[in-house]
Design a protein around this motif. Sequence first.
Motif, PDB file in Angstrom:
ATOM      1  N   VAL A   9       0.567  -1.416   0.235  1.00 41.16           N
ATOM      2  CA  VAL A   9      -0.427   0.094   0.094  1.00 41.16           C
ATOM      3  C   VAL A   9       0.985   1.735   0.030  1.00 41.16           C
ATOM      4  N   GLN A  10       0.369   1.981  -0.689  1.00 37.40           N
ATOM      5  CA  GLN A  10       1.051   3.944  -0.541  1.00 37.40           C
ATOM      6  C   GLN A  10       1.246   4.465   0.288  1.00 37.40           C
ATOM      7  N   LEU A  11       2.397   4.605   0.839  1.00 41.95           N
ATOM      8  CA  LEU A  11       2.274   5.568   1.680  1.00 41.95           C
ATOM      9  C   LEU A  11       2.943   6.652   1.861  1.00 41.95           C
ATOM     10  N   TYR A  12       2.400   7.682   2.876  1.00 42.48           N
ATOM     11  CA  TYR A  12       3.019   8.882   2.286  1.00 42.48           C
ATOM     12  C   TYR A  12       3.419   9.877   3.499  1.00 42.48           C
ATOM     13  N   GLN A  13       4.571  10.833   4.689  1.00 42.93           N
ATOM     14  CA  GLN A  13       4.794  10.314   5.256  1.00 42.93           C
ATOM     15  C   GLN A  13       4.862  11.826   6.008  1.00 42.93           C
ATOM     16  N   CYS A 182      -6.682   6.458   3.805  1.00 44.44           N
ATOM     17  CA  CYS A 182      -8.133   6.326   2.264  1.00 44.44           C
ATOM     18  C   CYS A 182      -8.546   5.850   1.023  1.00 44.44           C
ATOM     19  N   LEU A 183      -9.538   5.710   0.825  1.00 43.13           N
ATOM     20  CA  LEU A 183      -9.713   4.783  -0.350  1.00 43.13           C
ATOM     21  C   LEU A 183     -10.208   5.662  -1.567  1.00 43.13           C
ATOM     22  N   CYS A 187      -9.351   5.406  -8.706  1.00 44.27           N
ATOM     23  CA  CYS A 187      -8.936   4.357  -8.510  1.00 44.27           C
ATOM     24  C   CYS A 187      -9.589   2.155  -8.001  1.00 44.27           C
ATOM     25  N   PRO A 188     -11.311   3.245  -7.204  1.00 41.24           N
ATOM     26  CA  PRO A 188     -11.887   2.010  -7.006  1.00 41.24           C
ATOM     27  C   PRO A 188     -11.806   0.364  -7.272  1.00 41.24           C
ATOM     28  N   GLU A 192      -4.517  -3.234  -5.990  1.00 39.84           N
ATOM     29  CA  GLU A 192      -3.112  -2.959  -6.068  1.00 39.84           C
ATOM     30  C   GLU A 192      -2.979  -1.130  -5.536  1.00 39.84           C
ATOM     31  N   ARG A 193      -3.699  -0.578  -5.996  1.00 39.33           N
ATOM     32  CA  ARG A 193      -4.123   1.427  -5.347  1.00 39.33           C
ATOM     33  C   ARG A 193      -5.326   2.063  -4.861  1.00 39.33           C
ATOM     34  N   ARG A 194      -6.249   0.613  -4.613  1.00 40.25           N
ATOM     35  CA  ARG A 194      -7.243   1.547  -4.051  1.00 40.25           C
ATOM     36  C   ARG A 194      -7.041   2.014  -2.066  1.00 40.25           C
ATOM     37  N   PHE A 195      -6.322   1.449  -2.121  1.00 45.19           N
ATOM     38  CA  PHE A 195      -6.287   2.107  -0.455  1.00 45.19           C
ATOM     39  C   PHE A 195      -5.112   2.534  -0.601  1.00 45.19           C
ATOM     40  N   VAL A 196      -4.752   4.077   0.096  1.00 48.26           N
ATOM     41  CA  VAL A 196      -3.437   4.209   0.123  1.00 48.26           C
ATOM     42  C   VAL A 196      -3.165   4.998   2.138  1.00 48.26           C
ATOM     43  N   LEU A 197      -2.121   4.632   2.458  1.00 48.73           N
ATOM     44  CA  LEU A 197      -1.881   5.405   4.009  1.00 48.73           C
ATOM     45  C   LEU A 197      -0.998   6.584   3.901  1.00 48.73           C
ATOM     46  N   PHE A 198      -1.406   7.221   5.149  1.00 41.70           N
ATOM     47  CA  PHE A 198      -0.855   8.501   5.633  1.00 41.70           C
ATOM     48  C   PHE A 198       0.067   8.690   7.203  1.00 41.70           C
TER      49      PHE A 198
END
Length: 652
Positions: A9-13, A182-183, A187-188, A192-198
Amino acid sequence: MKLQMFNKVQLYQMNTVVVGTGAAGFNAADQLWALGQKDIAIVTDHVGAGTSRNTGSDKQTYYKLTLCGNDPDSVGDMAETLFSGQCMDGDIALCEAALSARCFLKLVNLGVNFPQNKWGEFVGYKTDHDPRCRATSVGPYTSKQMTECLEQAVREKNIKIFDRMQVIKILSDGERVYGLLCLNLSCPDDEERRFVLFSCKNIVFATGGPAGMYADSVYPAGHYGSSGLAFEAGAKGKNLTEWQYGIASIHPRWNVSGTYMQVLPRFFSTDENGNDEREFLMDFFENRDSMLSSIFLKGYQWPFDVRKLSGGSSIIDILVYMERSRGRRIFLDFRENPGREPVNFENLDQEAFEYLNRAGACYGTPIERLSHMNMPAVEFYLGRGVDLRTEPLEIAVCAQHNNGGLAADAWWHTDVEGLFAAGEVCGSHGVYRPGGSALNSGQVGSARAAQYIAARRQGEPDNTGESFEEIAGKAVYDAEKMVSQVTGKKDGRIAVRELWNRAAVRMSRFGAAIRNPEKIELAIKEVQEELSHLGDFAWVEGGKELWRAFRLRDMLISQFVYLSAMKDYVDHQGRSRGSALYTDLSGQKPDPRLLEEFTFCLDDGSSAGLIQEASYRNGKVQFEWRKVRTIPEDDNFFENVWRQFRENQNIY
């Protein structure tokens, strides 16, 4: 800002995430940047949605310290006005008064064109619950202009905005925040991309009031709120029973306050198909002139107020509500006068006659008077496909503003470390508030949160420890499980859209302006059942509707907490106050012709100094009642304040 991966899952910090792109959210980001905190981003499901950008009234008000003329005013006086609204914390009232001029002038400098006279004074007028003339306006779109100017300031600084990201979980252990899940609405369907973490150290939650709870709502259609997520994360609720409801058009959603009522429109109802027209108000009032005077008063007594029922203007709300509960549709007609007869203006109550006479509007039809007094109010509907000159306007008694919300301190910091609440999502008001004070509160609260973060909560978040991995991992797992459940075979399941409509209608019937304690209890049980088994019977048609499933869950949590707060209020002998009538057969009806559900006991003010706080834990709601925090009384000796300011900016 850093980008990495977490379990695919993509993670932004980053240091701070601002959630929401209304006036409060944009101001928080702009203030953080100005204070040197640049490791920030804004997250929103739709940058153009929200209440600030898409709502207003005939003359949307902004409330601030008096900046014109010889009338005396002070920070202390304004704080006392706010504090006197009952169940209001004094330190928050003082902050809102102290920063009101500063925040107002910032908006002026950004381009919000508040009117000033030839000497440069910012003129004002008196609004509801206002002892001075602190109100000002740029017309129907005050908050829209505020939002647009603040957005421009944010974009000029190239602050990152993650659009089409719906927050579905606040990562928290109940005591501090770790980030957001986040949803990705772009691209729901992409697994592979529907969820994103912050991952972040601070969250400024500026998501507005929980508008999605109600079917009869004047909130813009694209505004839902996310209060349930904050409750789930451990944030307390405060004054959740206190709302404002009022008469509004439903297509489009817009307050019909101010001039819309002062021009004396004709009220009528029809059956579901638009037939069997009748002017139902005429059945209630003793004579036409008293009816017209009550309609006029609705203009600046717009919110439903139980104190204005017996012989007052709020009887109009009751009659509209009662007629609509019979399955009738209600309309305002500006084409003809009530009773289809000319108005004898001199027979009106003195206040109504003097106002209309001074405005030069003692003539003609409602649309002629409205065009003369406030042409932008006519043009608003024209711009949305409704011509008041040729067609009536369908209305209802709608949810308009939540005076309660998340509990926070004088820095708008909730009891969850790192979670700040600004704007309507924050419970910064009491039972009553001056018109326009919500816009001031959103600017002040977001500015205070930014000050605190920049001074006391800098640095990178810690997303390398076991706590973050465990909390984030579970959030992703639960979200994937939810997707798997609601996108399965429809066999016997109910579409999320239908479940949403049912829940919203239920809230409008049992948890809005008219509240029957017995029906509230039944509603709570229904919400509990739906919330506990949502994944077992809810169904969506593919990824494009996943957002509804997550929104519904958040909305049901909000409904459960809010309805529970109403029940607890009654259990503590709470009586009708503000914009809520609690059915109580030991009381009295404003008029014997009304139904029994309108029997109530008026609050005597004995609980004006108490605040109800709600905590949502493990599927249950617990309550605490505490005394209001009084207005602080510092001696403000300059040398002492200056010394402390040099040491820590007086931020602690």
